[in-house]
Design a protein around this motif. Structure first.
Motif, PDB file in Angstrom:
ATOM      1  N   THR A 620      18.754 -10.268  -1.574  1.00 40.94           N
ATOM      2  CA  THR A 620      18.789 -10.968  -2.856  1.00 40.94           C
ATOM      3  C   THR A 620      18.287 -12.401  -2.706  1.00 40.94           C
ATOM      4  OG1 THR A 620      20.631  -9.584  -3.598  1.00 40.94           O
ATOM      5  CG2 THR A 620      20.270 -11.657  -4.779  1.00 40.94           C
ATOM      6  N   GLU A 621      18.753 -13.085  -1.686  1.00 40.87           N
ATOM      7  CA  GLU A 621      18.326 -14.468  -1.471  1.00 40.87           C
ATOM      8  C   GLU A 621      16.830 -14.566  -1.180  1.00 40.87           C
ATOM      9  OE1 GLU A 621      20.734 -16.089   1.603  1.00 40.87           O
ATOM     10  OE2 GLU A 621      22.611 -15.893   0.474  1.00 40.87           O
ATOM     11  N   ALA A 622      16.286 -13.560  -0.468  1.00 41.83           N
ATOM     12  CA  ALA A 622      14.874 -13.593  -0.075  1.00 41.83           C
ATOM     13  C   ALA A 622      13.955 -12.983  -1.126  1.00 41.83           C
ATOM     14  CB  ALA A 622      14.686 -12.863   1.257  1.00 41.83           C
ATOM     15  N   GLY A 623      14.500 -12.479  -2.237  1.00 43.60           N
ATOM     16  CA  GLY A 623      13.665 -11.797  -3.237  1.00 43.60           C
ATOM     17  C   GLY A 623      13.046 -10.539  -2.661  1.00 43.60           C
ATOM     18  N   ALA A 624      13.860  -9.781  -1.903  1.00 43.92           N
ATOM     19  CA  ALA A 624      13.351  -8.616  -1.184  1.00 43.92           C
ATOM     20  C   ALA A 624      14.293  -7.433  -1.391  1.00 43.92           C
ATOM     21  CB  ALA A 624      13.217  -8.940   0.301  1.00 43.92           C
ATOM     22  N   VAL A 625      13.915  -6.311  -0.794  1.00 38.17           N
ATOM     23  CA  VAL A 625      14.751  -5.106  -0.774  1.00 38.17           C
ATOM     24  C   VAL A 625      14.605  -4.451   0.591  1.00 38.17           C
ATOM     25  CG1 VAL A 625      14.657  -4.612  -3.263  1.00 38.17           C
ATOM     26  CG2 VAL A 625      12.865  -3.724  -1.736  1.00 38.17           C
ATOM     27  N   SER A 626      15.568  -3.625   0.927  1.00 41.35           N
ATOM     28  CA  SER A 626      15.417  -2.730   2.075  1.00 41.35           C
ATOM     29  C   SER A 626      14.869  -1.413   1.540  1.00 41.35           C
ATOM     30  CB  SER A 626      16.758  -2.518   2.778  1.00 41.35           C
ATOM     31  OG  SER A 626      17.177  -3.711   3.407  1.00 41.35           O
ATOM     32  N   PHE A 627      13.757  -0.979   2.095  1.00 39.08           N
ATOM     33  CA  PHE A 627      12.994   0.159   1.581  1.00 39.08           C
ATOM     34  C   PHE A 627      13.370   1.380   2.424  1.00 39.08           C
ATOM     35  CE2 PHE A 627       8.936   0.478  -1.007  1.00 39.08           C
ATOM     36  CZ  PHE A 627       8.974   1.859  -1.103  1.00 39.08           C
ATOM     37  N   ARG A 628      14.083   2.343   1.821  1.00 39.25           N
ATOM     38  CA  ARG A 628      14.506   3.551   2.546  1.00 39.25           C
ATOM     39  C   ARG A 628      13.765   4.757   1.984  1.00 39.25           C
ATOM     40  NH1 ARG A 628      19.139   4.849   5.636  1.00 39.25           N
ATOM     41  NH2 ARG A 628      19.670   7.079   5.630  1.00 39.25           N
ATOM     42  N   TYR A 629      13.197   5.555   2.909  1.00 40.31           N
ATOM     43  CA  TYR A 629      12.412   6.719   2.513  1.00 40.31           C
ATOM     44  C   TYR A 629      13.269   7.991   2.572  1.00 40.31           C
ATOM     45  CZ  TYR A 629       8.519   3.519   3.182  1.00 40.31           C
ATOM     46  OH  TYR A 629       7.674   2.446   3.108  1.00 40.31           O
ATOM     47  N   ARG A 630      12.732   9.060   1.981  1.00 39.47           N
ATOM     48  CA  ARG A 630      13.488  10.309   1.908  1.00 39.47           C
ATOM     49  C   ARG A 630      13.770  10.896   3.289  1.00 39.47           C
ATOM     50  NH1 ARG A 630      11.485  13.823  -2.861  1.00 39.47           N
ATOM     51  NH2 ARG A 630       9.544  13.799  -1.677  1.00 39.47           N
ATOM     52  N   ASP A 631      12.906  10.633   4.259  1.00 43.23           N
ATOM     53  CA  ASP A 631      13.114  11.183   5.605  1.00 43.23           C
ATOM     54  C   ASP A 631      14.136  10.396   6.416  1.00 43.23           C
ATOM     55  OD1 ASP A 631      11.790   8.861   6.280  1.00 43.23           O
ATOM     56  OD2 ASP A 631      10.040   9.854   7.150  1.00 43.23           O
ATOM     57  N   GLY A 632      14.721   9.344   5.823  1.00 41.41           N
ATOM     58  CA  GLY A 632      15.742   8.562   6.498  1.00 41.41           C
ATOM     59  C   GLY A 632      15.238   7.298   7.152  1.00 41.41           C
ATOM     60  N   SER A 633      13.924   7.134   7.275  1.00 40.19           N
ATOM     61  CA  SER A 633      13.382   5.909   7.864  1.00 40.19           C
ATOM     62  C   SER A 633      13.556   4.742   6.891  1.00 40.19           C
ATOM     63  CB  SER A 633      11.906   6.088   8.217  1.00 40.19           C
ATOM     64  OG  SER A 633      11.141   6.382   7.057  1.00 40.19           O
ATOM     65  N   GLN A 634      13.545   3.531   7.415  1.00 40.91           N
ATOM     66  CA  GLN A 634      13.857   2.370   6.581  1.00 40.91           C
ATOM     67  C   GLN A 634      13.090   1.144   7.058  1.00 40.91           C
ATOM     68  OE1 GLN A 634      17.948   2.040   5.340  1.00 40.91           O
ATOM     69  NE2 GLN A 634      17.946  -0.193   5.578  1.00 40.91           N
ATOM     70  N   ASN A 636      13.290  -3.064   6.372  1.00 40.22           N
ATOM     71  CA  ASN A 636      14.129  -4.103   5.783  1.00 40.22           C
ATOM     72  C   ASN A 636      13.303  -5.326   5.404  1.00 40.22           C
ATOM     73  OD1 ASN A 636      16.426  -2.508   6.210  1.00 40.22           O
ATOM     74  ND2 ASN A 636      16.646  -3.286   8.306  1.00 40.22           N
ATOM     75  N   GLY A 637      13.819  -6.080   4.445  1.00 41.95           N
ATOM     76  CA  GLY A 637      13.191  -7.341   4.073  1.00 41.95           C
ATOM     77  C   GLY A 637      11.820  -7.193   3.452  1.00 41.95           C
ATOM     78  N   VAL A 638      11.594  -6.161   2.656  1.00 36.20           N
ATOM     79  CA  VAL A 638      10.301  -5.947   1.999  1.00 36.20           C
ATOM     80  C   VAL A 638      10.293  -6.740   0.693  1.00 36.20           C
ATOM     81  CG1 VAL A 638       8.718  -4.255   1.006  1.00 36.20           C
ATOM     82  CG2 VAL A 638      10.137  -3.629   2.991  1.00 36.20           C
ATOM     83  N   PRO A 639       9.350  -7.659   0.491  1.00 30.47           N
ATOM     84  CA  PRO A 639       9.284  -8.402  -0.773  1.00 30.47           C
ATOM     85  C   PRO A 639       9.208  -7.453  -1.971  1.00 30.47           C
ATOM     86  CG  PRO A 639       7.823  -9.380   0.851  1.00 30.47           C
ATOM     87  CD  PRO A 639       8.313  -8.094   1.451  1.00 30.47           C
ATOM     88  N   VAL A 640       9.854  -7.838  -3.051  1.00 27.45           N
ATOM     89  CA  VAL A 640       9.925  -6.962  -4.217  1.00 27.45           C
ATOM     90  C   VAL A 640       8.537  -6.580  -4.711  1.00 27.45           C
ATOM     91  CG1 VAL A 640      10.606  -6.853  -6.650  1.00 27.45           C
ATOM     92  CG2 VAL A 640      12.200  -7.759  -4.940  1.00 27.45           C
ATOM     93  N   ASN A 641       7.630  -7.539  -4.790  1.00 22.90           N
ATOM     94  CA  ASN A 641       6.275  -7.233  -5.273  1.00 22.90           C
ATOM     95  C   ASN A 641       5.601  -6.188  -4.395  1.00 22.90           C
ATOM     96  OD1 ASN A 641       6.486  -8.972  -7.426  1.00 22.90           O
ATOM     97  ND2 ASN A 641       5.433 -10.674  -6.411  1.00 22.90           N
ATOM     98  N   ASP A 642       5.808  -6.286  -3.070  1.00 15.81           N
ATOM     99  CA  ASP A 642       5.210  -5.304  -2.154  1.00 15.81           C
ATOM    100  C   ASP A 642       5.831  -3.924  -2.356  1.00 15.81           C
ATOM    101  OD1 ASP A 642       3.735  -7.389  -1.191  1.00 15.81           O
ATOM    102  OD2 ASP A 642       4.777  -7.540   0.741  1.00 15.81           O
ATOM    103  N   ALA A 643       7.149  -3.895  -2.558  1.00 22.10           N
ATOM    104  CA  ALA A 643       7.822  -2.614  -2.776  1.00 22.10           C
ATOM    105  C   ALA A 643       7.318  -1.948  -4.053  1.00 22.10           C
ATOM    106  CB  ALA A 643       9.336  -2.822  -2.846  1.00 22.10           C
ATOM    107  N   VAL A 644       7.204  -2.730  -5.129  1.00 28.08           N
ATOM    108  CA  VAL A 644       6.712  -2.188  -6.395  1.00 28.08           C
ATOM    109  C   VAL A 644       5.291  -1.674  -6.239  1.00 28.08           C
ATOM    110  CG1 VAL A 644       6.066  -2.772  -8.776  1.00 28.08           C
ATOM    111  CG2 VAL A 644       8.241  -3.603  -7.814  1.00 28.08           C
ATOM    112  N   THR A 645       4.440  -2.435  -5.560  1.00 28.10           N
ATOM    113  CA  THR A 645       3.043  -2.033  -5.356  1.00 28.10           C
ATOM    114  C   THR A 645       2.962  -0.730  -4.570  1.00 28.10           C
ATOM    115  OG1 THR A 645       2.292  -4.326  -5.422  1.00 28.10           O
ATOM    116  CG2 THR A 645       0.844  -2.728  -4.354  1.00 28.10           C
TER     117      THR A 645
END
Length: 657
Positions: A620-634, A636-645
């Motif tokens: 939240t502080e970094a404007g990011a998310v942890s990106f977790r995929y269906r296969d269980g891999s993850q 961390n710290g992915v900027p929101v704009n990058d995650a949306v893209t």
């Protein structure tokens, strides 16, 4: 009479002693279980005649497997009559991946009965009984089988029409003469026998221990509810224990993928008793899946030159007489309703109404090909015993199209349709397929002249061959009005599903008086080409659920992203992420339930959501998310704009994750 004869053995001419059996010609090959003599399957005990052509049939070939399974069915029947002497015999044919046998018994078989019968079968197999073929007259057969009422009925069906009279009957009385197969013990004494056309294995030991009784179920004699209800035992048999184990593993995987179970787990659809059998309802998530499919298919049809039309659900019966569906298709249509002195039918197909659209005004050759398409709701009165989840329903949505072309345009239009349907299947992740060519049989259910059928069949055959795909013949499998090509697609675990069909029809244009004005001013009759890309949307949904085991690619997934806060204070951050995703057309949910964080993760995983976005304090502080995929891999710290893209690109590009 010369002591020796000339025969052709697997393509090589040989001179052998008169009286030589087929088995003696292949004595060195234990894998050979029967022989093909002049094109007919024969027991290895069959004496070959002068000039005969003889080919070996091994136990692992399609014909050899059928013989193995048919012989196993006979062993089952013997075991049943040993354990239940009052049991009367029905029919016991081989079927895909196994066999069944029907019995008239006082009580249904239990799972314990099946285990006991398996052990009895193994004892019979281990004794090495041999199968002996014995021709009998009709009267001799009736005398020997006086205590078997169903066999007596079969005797009256002898000949080429046996299969039409009863499923599986041809394995017993399909030939020109009646034969009984005796099971002989090692002393040569007959210990059991059954009316059968054959052929069979040389002896029971070839069956080995690679067989299993799967289940039992009720089945009406000769498939008619007016007849007695028998008990059917289903089994499977394979050349080796390893192949049996592999088959059982495939069944277990198929059970895990069963679309009926997954439909409940993923909240996609249900089958309320209040509506009736074969009438599914789609829940909101299933509705998303169905809508995505329909929207995409509708758009692709328009891109391929089709014009979208709409037709009603019912019609006066005269329309279906004109089309030829009454009486040829009447058994599959629901009974008529009376209104204003006329009988109305729920439509079971869209083509007659499309013909009325074509006929609504004059047509010029300049308009052809004219391509009409609709998602038409149709209703078919399937028997209760064959209704199965979404893959065999009574109410369905057909992605139905009809192309009206000149005779000269027909080959190019069929090529166009075949390319179109193969591309559509590939878009949905089905890219392993072959073609089946269904042609006219000997039955009276087919209409039209021999010349029309020959011409239509040859056009389809040529286009199919040009595709370069494997082409499998299906004699007698055509629609009543014309031959068809069907695309048989293999899913992720190798099962085959009939998907798209392309059917050439000279008959309905003639019956409806369809015409177009040719370039020379004359009135000509168009050719009609039927095409369904998926058969029905409901069935295709069921196939895709099983193909993907519910883990749909992002573009099809009902929920594409689940946002999971580590704790309540971080919900606001993820609500903003969800808003940005929704603005890009992404289907996203934020889990604001009272469940603990680990349970929210498990819930999203069970729902087979392609992407999970997780946020805690650092994210939240970094404007990011942890990106977790269906296969269980993850990550961390992915900027929101990058995650949306990344998510938008995966949906747009139809990425498989």
């Amino acid at each position: 009479m010369p002591a020796q004869i000339s025969v052709t053995v697997d393509g090589t001419e040989q001179t052998v002693d008169r009286g030589t059996t087929a088995g003696e010609l292949f004595a060195g090959d234990r894998a050979v279980v029967v022989a093909r003599v002049d094109g007919e399957l024969r027991d290895l005990s069959h004496e070959v005649a002068d000039g005969a052509s003889v080919e070996p049939v091994t136990v692992d070939s399609p014909d050899g497997l059928d013989v193995l399974r048919h012989s196993c069915a006979h062993v089952l029947a013997q075991a049943v009559q040993q354990a239940f002497p009052e049991a009367r015999l029905g029919i016991g044919p081989p079927v895909r991946d196994g066999f069944y046998y029907d019995f008239d018994v006082a009580e249904p078989f239990t799972p314990e009965d099946l285990k006991r019968l398996e052990k009895a079968m193994q004892r019979i197999i281990n004794t090495g009984q041999t199968f002996r073929r014995r021709p009998v007259s009709d009267d001799e057969a009736r005398a020997e089988l006086a205590q078997e009422p169903y066999k007596l009925e079969l005797i009256g069906l002898k000949g080429g029409g046996a299969e039409d009279a009863a499923e599986g009957a041809s394995v017993e009385v399909g030939g020109a003469e009646l034969t009984v197969y005796d099971n002989l013990d090692r002393t040569g004494a007959a210990v059991w026998g059954d009316l059968c056309r054959g052929p069979h294995l040389p002896d029971t030991r070839i069956i080995g221990n690679a067989f299993k009784l799967m289940r039992s179920a009720a089945a009406y004699w000769r498939g008619s509810e007016a007849n007695p209800q028998l008990q059917r035992i289903y089994g499977t048999a394979w050349p080796s224990k390893a192949e049996l184990t592999a088959y059982l593993e495939r069944l277990a995987e198929a059970e895990r993928r069963d679309h009926r179970r997954l439909g409940v787990e993923l909240d996609l659809y249900s089958f309320p008793d209040e509506l009736g059998s074969g009438l599914p309802v789609f829940h909101p998530k299933g509705g998303v899946l169905k809508r995505e499919m329909e929207d995409y298919v509708r758009r692709r049809h328009i891109e391929e030159g089709f014009e979208y039309v709409g037709t009603p659900h019912i019609s006066k019966e005269g329309l279906f007489h004109t089309s030829g569906h009454l009486p040829y298709y009447k058994d599959t249509m629901f009974p008529p309703m009376e209104q204003d002195g006329s009988a109305y039918y729920l439509k079971a197909m869209n083509c007659p109404m499309h013909n009325l659209i074509y006929r609504s005004r004059g047509r010029s050759y300049r308009e052809l090909p004219l391509r009409l398409f609709e998602f038409g709701s149709v209703y078919r009165n399937e028997k209760s015993g064959v209704v199965h989840g979404l893959t065999r329903v009574r109410g369905m949505t057909m992605d139905d199209s009809h192309s009206y072309v000149t005779t000269e345009q027909a080959p190019d239009e069929i090529r166009h349709l075949l390319t179109f349907v193969l591309g559509l299947l590939k878009d949905f992740g089905l890219d392993d397929y072959y073609l089946e060519l269904s042609t006219r049989g000997d039955s009276e259910k087919f209409i039209g002249s021999d010349e029309q059928w020959e011409e239509a069949t040859e056009v389809l055959r040529q286009v199919a061959v040009e595709s370069g795909l494997e082409l499998v013949p299906d004699p007698g499998g055509a629609a009543f009005y014309g031959p068809k090509i069907s695309v048989q697609a293999r899913d992720a675990i190798g099962r085959t599903w009939q998907m798209s069909t392309v059917q050439l029809d000279f008959n309905q244009p003639e019956r409806f008086g369809l015409e177009y004005q040719a370039a020379d001013g004359s009135r000509q009759q168009p050719v009609m080409i039927h095409s369904a890309k998926f058969g029905s949307i409901e069935r295709f949904v069921g196939v895709l659920v099983e193909h993907y085991a519910g883990a749909f690619p992002p573009w099809l997934a009902p929920v594409q992203v689940t946002c999971i806060p580590v704790a309540e204070p971080f919900e606001g951050h993820l609500q903003e992420v969800a808003r940005q995703l929704r603005m890009q057309g992404i289907r996203v949910e934020v889990d604001t339930s009272d469940d603990r964080f680990p349970k929210k993760i498990r819930t999203a995983q069970r729902s087979k959501v392609p992407f999970m976005l997780i946020a805690g304090g650092e994210d939240t502080e970094a404007g990011a998310v942890s990106f977790r995929y269906r296969d269980g891999s993850q990550r961390n710290g992915v900027p929101v704009n990058d995650a949306v893209t990344e998510i938008v690109a995966a949906v747009r590009d139809r990425v498989q994750v």
